[in-house]
Write an enzyme that holds these catalytic residues in place. Structure first.
Site, short mmCIF file in Angstrom:
data_model
loop_
_atom_site.label_atom_id
_atom_site.label_comp_id
_atom_site.label_asym_id
_atom_site.label_seq_id
_atom_site.Cartn_x
_atom_site.Cartn_y
_atom_site.Cartn_z
N GLY A 74 0.82 -1.21 0.00
CA GLY A 74 0.00 0.00 0.00
C GLY A 74 0.85 1.26 0.00
O GLY A 74 1.78 1.39 0.79
N GLU B 272 -18.24 17.49 4.34
CA GLU B 272 -17.57 18.15 3.22
C GLU B 272 -18.35 18.00 1.92
O GLU B 272 -18.52 18.96 1.17
CB GLU B 272 -16.15 17.58 3.05
CG GLU B 272 -15.18 18.11 4.11
CD GLU B 272 -13.93 17.27 4.28
OE1 GLU B 272 -13.06 17.65 5.06
OE2 GLU B 272 -13.81 16.21 3.63
#
Lengths: 431, 431
Positions: A26, A185
């Site tokens: 990752g 958001e």
């Protein structure tokens, strides 16, 4: 296997293999900071990701709402690490980890490791309703963001094209599920897009008729913030005409809308899912214990119990640090864990001890819209314009890549003064 | 139908319908310049496109080669026309034109017109081999450009990941079919990407081993340029190590590569098609004569024979102008035709005569790479650095949108000094 090893480390293998290999799974905030912190380590670093870029996830909602374009918040991993000679970047997908042979398994090969750092992040969780994903996409990947952007912009096109008043109102209704930072958001950004940016663009609809509904199952928005800031965030959203619903979980998502526990129903053109996360399948690969969110349970040494050479960090790990804090699933925590894991590996290679992980909380930020945000720095709590300024500087500051920083700043300045947005494109396959 | 009319022109229809309606099909260079030129006309302008953006096609190859991102070369049509009160933008797909009732037919409705301007552009032509499209994508749309970008960048990933030397060389081989401007630009840009931009990014491959093969069926590259500039373009490409093959048409495209008439075969990771264009199906909608490339044959008045209220412009039209020039399929020609068509409509509304179309050729440009281009301004012919500078200024100058212009200039400046490219993202569905 020997062939693979040789291929991966041509230079190192020209002599006998001496240097230990650290494999990092990752290239998010955790994995990438681990790789960089291993820059001068006497080790071969192999970082593996299924994408070719590192994504600045905290700004992904701005791609979904047409404020930024994908390449402004994503940088090729190879480019970031191109000058770090001990690092090799592989674009590949992990399917398992072989604990007996110490190998990472991908569809086409096995990659041996001396040390493994697992930083594969998290996905959305639909709490057992995986069929909701098709109608209520989440926001973790670039393709999801451009898909949401497409649905959002197409909804206004549908509204403009229809002569049926009821259909028009449905097309102009957006439901955001989840009152955490992502949900807050998204709701704020959609409301601003409708009310400021595209106001003049249509002839048959008034984009101010847009309804944005934010649904939170719990008693308040932004539960990780102090109560006062939760209330402030809600007030700031209401000022943008976002309808905030608290304490009423979603019980049904479908192509036509959502139904809440209270029985309330909203017919909507689009649902955005920001309600829960589920760790990557790392716990399955590692045959380890996981918490309810699928995160691998590790101690403050970040080590997988019984496997001192495997460390789990970031959103993949459930950690209570050495000071007793539950480490939150945010970018700064992942970065700190990545750096700590790197130092731990260096210490292990040298046969030294290393101290346990302690999370340093530098503050907590969420943005709502233009001049609207909340910030929690312990004693200092900000709301509104001041919080928004801090939020902007912090996010631009942490963006990777000098060029991206400048380009995002210019776009934000442009949007600020013109209320415009630069990336209002409907792309993706024609249907 | 009456309902539709009412819906499309709420304000105009509140009284009796008086103002004529001009419907424009396509918001490319031709259609958009027609719409803008009708700004102060006493008419309702309806512009219809299947995308929500106007695309600056001449720079699309830079999206395909990771130099620019889509939103830098595309602007929402609604945004461009937001302040033109007599213009309505519709995102819809044309399926037919009903000449008897003077209506445009889309999947969901019929739109009546008094005047029709057809500017639906062109697509690739595979000369009867439509099955080649899947393995040899062309470059006309944003989604095609991001698809090519993905294939291109993935090819390097495949090369980096394989231990098999032969497979590696195939993965690093790219064939561009067609020696016109698009083919020349693509070949040059791929060669530069490999040799300059990503040189340091890989550990197992040398990106300078990349082979770029440009195949042209005819005797020379850039046949629309003077012979001397064709030769210069070829020399500039060879300097970038592009293998140029002329006079040898492709007879077979497949997933594994291309075969030429001479029998030469190239195993390649990717084929880009830039060999031919075919007009949109406008000739079928209009039941009119078409040339071999599917373009509607119209006279210097741009009118569809027998239908004085229908004008065909841009790449959709095959026109020899009043001065006897065959009008080329380039953006400046489309813009001039759009403006001419608008003036013609205004004249027809007023019952005045209007002069026939004359194409003004301001020059011809093609870029090859960094500091490499050719420019033909009649007597003045430039090659190399000077031509490249002119090319840059002209293209930035014509980009729509102040913001896009600045952002593209900054990106180019950044690329020039660092050899970097800003948009190296592999996006699109995971496979």
């Amino acid at each position: 296997m020997d062939d693979q090893l040789k291929f991966l480390n041509q230079s190192a293998m020209s002599e006998q293999r001496r240097r230990p290999r650290v494999v990092i799974l990752g290239a998010g905030f955790g994995g990438l900071s681990a790789a960089k912190a291993l820059k001068s380590a006497n080790a071969d670093v192999v970082i593996l990701d299924r994408h070719n870029y590192h994504l600045f996830q905290p700004l992904l909602y701005q791609v979904a709402t047409a404020g930024l374009s994908p390449n402004q918040i994503a940088t090729p991993i190879r480019q970031i690490l191109s000058r770090q000679r001990n690092a090799t970047v592989l674009m590949d997908r992990v399917v398992d980890v072989d604990l007996d042979t110490s190998e990472v398994v991908t569809p086409a090969r096995r990659i041996g490791f001396d040390f493994l750092i697992v930083a594969t992040g998290a996905r959305h969780a639909y709490f057992g309703h995986d069929d909701w994903e098709a109608v209520a996409p989440g926001l973790k990947k670039i393709d999801e963001a451009t898909d949401i952007r497409k649905r959002l912009l197409l909804a206004f096109e549908v509204a403009e094209n229809t002569a049926d008043a009821e259909m028009r109102q449905v097309a102009l209704t957006f439901v955001v599920v989840g009152g955490g930072p992502t949900g807050v958001e998204m709701a704020g950004a959609i409301a601003e897009l409708a009310r400021n940016t595209i106001m003049r663009d249509f002839r048959n609809i008034n984009t101010c008729d847009t309804r944005v509904v934010l649904v939170e199952a719990g008693p308040r928005l932004l539960p990780s913030f102090p109560e006062k800031l939760s209330a402030s965030a809600e007030a700031q959203l209401r000022k943008l005409k976002v309808e905030v619903i608290r304490g009423d979980p979603v019980v049904e998502c479908s192509a036509s809308g959502v139904r809440l526990q209270s029985g309330a129903e909203f017919d909507a053109a689009m649902i955005v899912w920001g309600a829960g996360v589920m760790a990557s399948p790392a716990a399955r690969w590692l045959k380890s214990d996981a918490d309810r969110a699928g995160r691998v349970i590790v101690g403050p040494d970040l080590r997988l119990p019984g496997h001192p050479n495997i460390l789990v960090i970031g959103d993949t790990a459930a950690i209570t640090d050495a000071a007793g804090h539950v480490v939150p699933g945010v970018a700064p925590a992942a970065k700190q864990m990545g750096q700590h894991a790197a130092r731990a590996v260096v210490a292990m290679i040298a046969g030294r001890k290393y101290p346990p992980f302690v999370y340093r909380n530098y503050g907590n930020l969420a943005t709502i819209g233009r001049k609207a945000a909340v910030a929690d720095f312990g004693r200092l709590r900000l709301a509104g314009f001041a919080a928004w300024l801090v939020w902007g500087f912090v996010h631009v500051g942490f963006l990777i890549g000098f060029r991206n920083r400048i380009s995002v700043m210019l776009d934000w300045a442009w949007s600020y003064f013109t209320f415009g947005r630069g990336a209002r494109l409907i792309t993706g396959d024609d249907r």
